[in-house]
Enzyme design. Structure first.
Site, PDB file in Angstrom:
ATOM      1  N   ASP A  81       0.972  -1.268   0.464  1.00  0.00           N
ATOM      2  CA  ASP A  81       0.075  -0.079   0.031  1.00  0.00           C
ATOM      3  C   ASP A  81       1.136   1.338   0.497  1.00  0.00           C
ATOM      4  O   ASP A  81       0.151   2.603  -0.888  1.00  0.00           O
ATOM      5  CB  ASP A  81      -1.251   0.037   0.976  1.00  0.00           C
ATOM      6  N   CYS A 122       0.671  -8.041   5.401  1.00  0.00           N
ATOM      7  CA  CYS A 122       0.654  -6.709   5.556  1.00  0.00           C
ATOM      8  C   CYS A 122      -0.703  -6.874   4.632  1.00  0.00           C
ATOM      9  O   CYS A 122      -1.946  -7.757   5.117  1.00  0.00           O
ATOM     10  CB  CYS A 122       1.345  -5.848   4.434  1.00  0.00           C
ATOM     11  N   LYS A 124      -4.551  -6.231   2.880  1.00  0.00           N
ATOM     12  CA  LYS A 124      -5.159  -6.985   2.330  1.00  0.00           C
ATOM     13  C   LYS A 124      -5.098  -8.152   1.972  1.00  0.00           C
ATOM     14  O   LYS A 124      -5.568  -8.681   1.476  1.00  0.00           O
ATOM     15  CB  LYS A 124      -5.289  -6.027   1.319  1.00  0.00           C
ATOM     16  N   CYS A 195       5.186  -2.139   8.286  1.00  0.00           N
ATOM     17  CA  CYS A 195       5.332  -1.018   8.562  1.00  0.00           C
ATOM     18  C   CYS A 195       5.477  -0.858  10.236  1.00  0.00           C
ATOM     19  O   CYS A 195       4.585  -1.753  10.892  1.00  0.00           O
ATOM     20  CB  CYS A 195       5.073  -0.032   8.033  1.00  0.00           C
ATOM     21  N   SER A 517      -4.936   5.445   5.463  1.00  0.00           N
ATOM     22  CA  SER A 517      -3.985   4.161   6.013  1.00  0.00           C
ATOM     23  C   SER A 517      -3.776   3.975   7.682  1.00  0.00           C
ATOM     24  O   SER A 517      -4.427   5.245   8.531  1.00  0.00           O
ATOM     25  CB  SER A 517      -2.507   4.911   5.988  1.00  0.00           C
TER      26      SER A 517
END
Length: 612
Positions: A81, A122, A124, A195, A517
């Site tokens: 993303d 991550c 999705k 992240c 996000s």
């Protein structure tokens, strides 16, 4: 007694051809009759959270085969993303969730697999795999790639912690020198892994623990730490155990719908609210509940948001803590333990590991256990060395963080706030609801009234923000970015980041039928439902209309009379509920997605009524 699904393709004279093909994949005579475990991996070199997963499938496969199963690995797609952000690539992110779910269904049903190990990480990928698992309802275990270490760099003679969002915010900030920006860019994402803040990926991986479908530590143990290897090995061993329990002992309690029951979804939402998770988790939990055939709605989430306190605060809501700090404080089990002591957890339901969550907490909550192995597990920390290799370090904190008064995880008595980190707003602007990450909203912005600035794409909003056309007091409205209208429901991280860059992060609000996000903070309200393309009131707002936002009362209203809105609705019915002028190429694949997509209050799932 249920039959092994795999017998469909491995038993009987008529399956001689299928067995010949199985043999060509390495299956031997004495393997036939063993459970076939599908390993759904998501390795890709495009995504830091997945770049290290190449060998993880075979690591799990070895454990499966040692435990008496047949392991067969396949891969799904995985979109980053952050790399797809801020351009047309983001149109594809949310639709990929459904493709991932479908691809797993296709592979598992086509080959009659008996169970699944889902290797995700991550944004999705974890929800897509969860949707598939609950749709198929065969034994499953989730094991993710783990969080990235937080970045660190020296600015103004101070060592500071960093993450991806810092780089995004500083990029357009003219007060940041080229030299400092280069330092931040090179330091923000130092290792493999998802992240480092409480963004969507880490939020979802934490929720798999609360749902009971992954092992303790799955959501918080760093990708780089050697201890994470054990999670993969144990997942491979345990999936064979629960698969045999189901098919050979007639045990339906190990199936995902039995474990991830309504009470487990309530636990997941309680965790989400308590830790200030990403607003995307609301979207994904709604979609997963639909796959599990559970009646679970945004109204249920709203009710919980009013009584669940915020017990954990992590980046982007604070620069002090990242996922490595959550793990040091005991991870998900610690937060669930505090919720349980506050009487806010359904702890008598099963997990893949224990007969009840309460028994699991007794062993894995650092405030309850004195087991040195568990304490040692949660002392696993960062090494501060740039790497894309998993299990590459074994550093440990000197102690765990068990300070429940002023640490990363708090007790009820010392909560960061008495209400949780997520909220659902209702009003004439969002009849079916809108969501906000209250954990990231400054106390002075909990109520906000201002004139609307209307933009019908993320691109035009970004240009206006950076061009100085958005000023203090404005409510930026970005519409026609919902599941149908985008299509694809883009994330709005760049607009919120650029508001901060322009010094407006606490002086403006942003409302959209798109989404945000997990890295977003500030007064950013998304998922406005119904979306503009579906006839929502957000499509009727005009420049200068006054919007009133009140988070304490959970309301968001457009201060325009019903009579004027009715007149505008007639005009929009004629126009067709589409942007007045927007140049955007929409591929055939995205048009197909838009044709079936529902608004965010339904989880942006497919409207299956259109198939009838």
């Amino acid at each position: 007694m249920p039959q092994y699904r795999s017998k469909t393709s491995t038993h009987g004279r008529n399956m001689a051809g299928a067995r010949a093909l199985w043999r060509a994949t390495g299956v031997k005579d004495d393997d036939f009759g063993k459970p076939i475990i599908a390993i759904a991996n998501s390795f890709t070199q495009f995504v830091p959270g997945h770049v290290h997963l190449k060998d993880m499938g075979q690591l799990v496969a070895g454990a499966v085969e040692a435990a008496g199963g047949i392991a067969k690995e396949f891969n799904t797609i995985a979109i980053d993303d952050g790399i797809a952000m801020g351009h047309s690539g983001m149109l594809y992110s949310l639709p990929s969730r459904d493709l991932i779910a479908d691809s797993i269904e296709y592979m598992v049903n086509a080959h009659c697999a008996d169970a699944i190990v889902c290797i995700s990480n991550c944004d999705k990928i974890t929800p897509g795999m969860l949707m598939a698992a609950l749709r198929l309802n065969i034994p499953v275990i989730f094991v993710s790639g783990g969080p990235m270490e937080a970045g660190k760099t020296k600015l103004s003679d101070q060592i500071i912690k960093l993450d991806l969002v810092d780089a995004m915010v500083m990029g357009p900030d003219k007060n940041v020198s080229d030299e400092d920006l280069a330092k931040v860019e090179r330091s923000a994402c130092p290792t493999c892994g998802s992240c480092s803040g409480m963004f969507t990926a880490n939020s979802m991986n934490c929720l798999t623990e609360a749902l009971g479908l992954s092992l303790p530590g799955n959501g918080s143990m760093l990708a780089t730490h050697a201890d994470r290897e054990q999670l993969f090995l144990e997942a491979g061993e345990r999936i064979v155990d629960i698969t045999k329990r189901h098919y050979e002992q007639d045990d339906y309690s190990v199936l995902p719908r039995a474990i991830a029951c309504r009470e487990a979804f309530e636990n997941a939402m309680a965790l989400d609210i308590a830790m200030g998770g990403s607003t995307n988790t609301i979207l994904h939990l709604l979609a997963c509940a639909q796959e599990a055939e559970l009646d679970y709605t945004v109204a249920d989430m709203d009710e919980m948001s009013r009584r669940i306190p915020q017990l954990c605060k992590v980046a982007p809501s604070t620069p002090l803590y990242h996922m490595e700090d959550v793990h040091r404080a005991g991870g998900v089990m610690a937060i669930l333990g505090e919720l349980d002591r506050a009487g806010l957890l359904n702890s008598d339901i099963p997990t893949i590991l224990s007969p009840t969550m309460k028994e699991q907490l007794a062993k894995y909550d650092i405030m309850q256990t004195d087991d040195p192995k568990i304490i040692d597990f949660y002392r696993a920390g960062p090494a501060g060395i740039r790497t894309v290799k998993p299990f590459s370090q074994s550093c440990r904190w000197d102690t765990v963080d068990n300070d429940r008064a002023a640490g990363c995880v708090r007790s009820l008595e010392h909560a960061f706030s008495t209400e949780g980190g997520l909220a659902v707003l209702f009003g004439n602007m969002a009849v079916d609801g809108a969501v906000v990450k209250t954990a990231g909203v400054d106390n002075d912005n909990l109520t906000f009234t201002g004139p609307a600035k209307i933009y019908e794409s993320q691109d035009t909003a970004v240009a206006a923000i950076l061009g100085g056309k958005v000023v203090e007091g404005d409510v930026v409205v970005i519409r026609y970015e919902g599941p149908q209208g985008g299509p694809g429901m883009q994330e709005m991280l760049y607009p919120t980041s650029y508001l901060k860059s322009m010094g407006l992060g606490k002086k403006c609000a942003l409302v959209t039928d798109g989404r945000f996000s997990g890295g977003t903070s500030g007064l950013s309200i998304g998922h406005a439902s119904p979306e503009a393309a579906a006839g929502g009131v957000i499509g009727l707002i005009e420049d200068g209309d006054i919007i009133d936002i009140n988070i304490p009362t959970r309301t968001m209203d457009l201060k325009v009379s019903d009579e004027i809105l009715a007149e505008r609705r007639i005009a929009m019915d004629i126009h067709g509920w589409k942007p007045v002028s927007r140049e955007r190429h929409v591929s055939t694949a995205l048009k197909v997605y838009a044709l079936m997509a529902t608004s965010a209050d339904k989880g942006a799932i497919r409207d299956i009524s259109k198939l009838k």
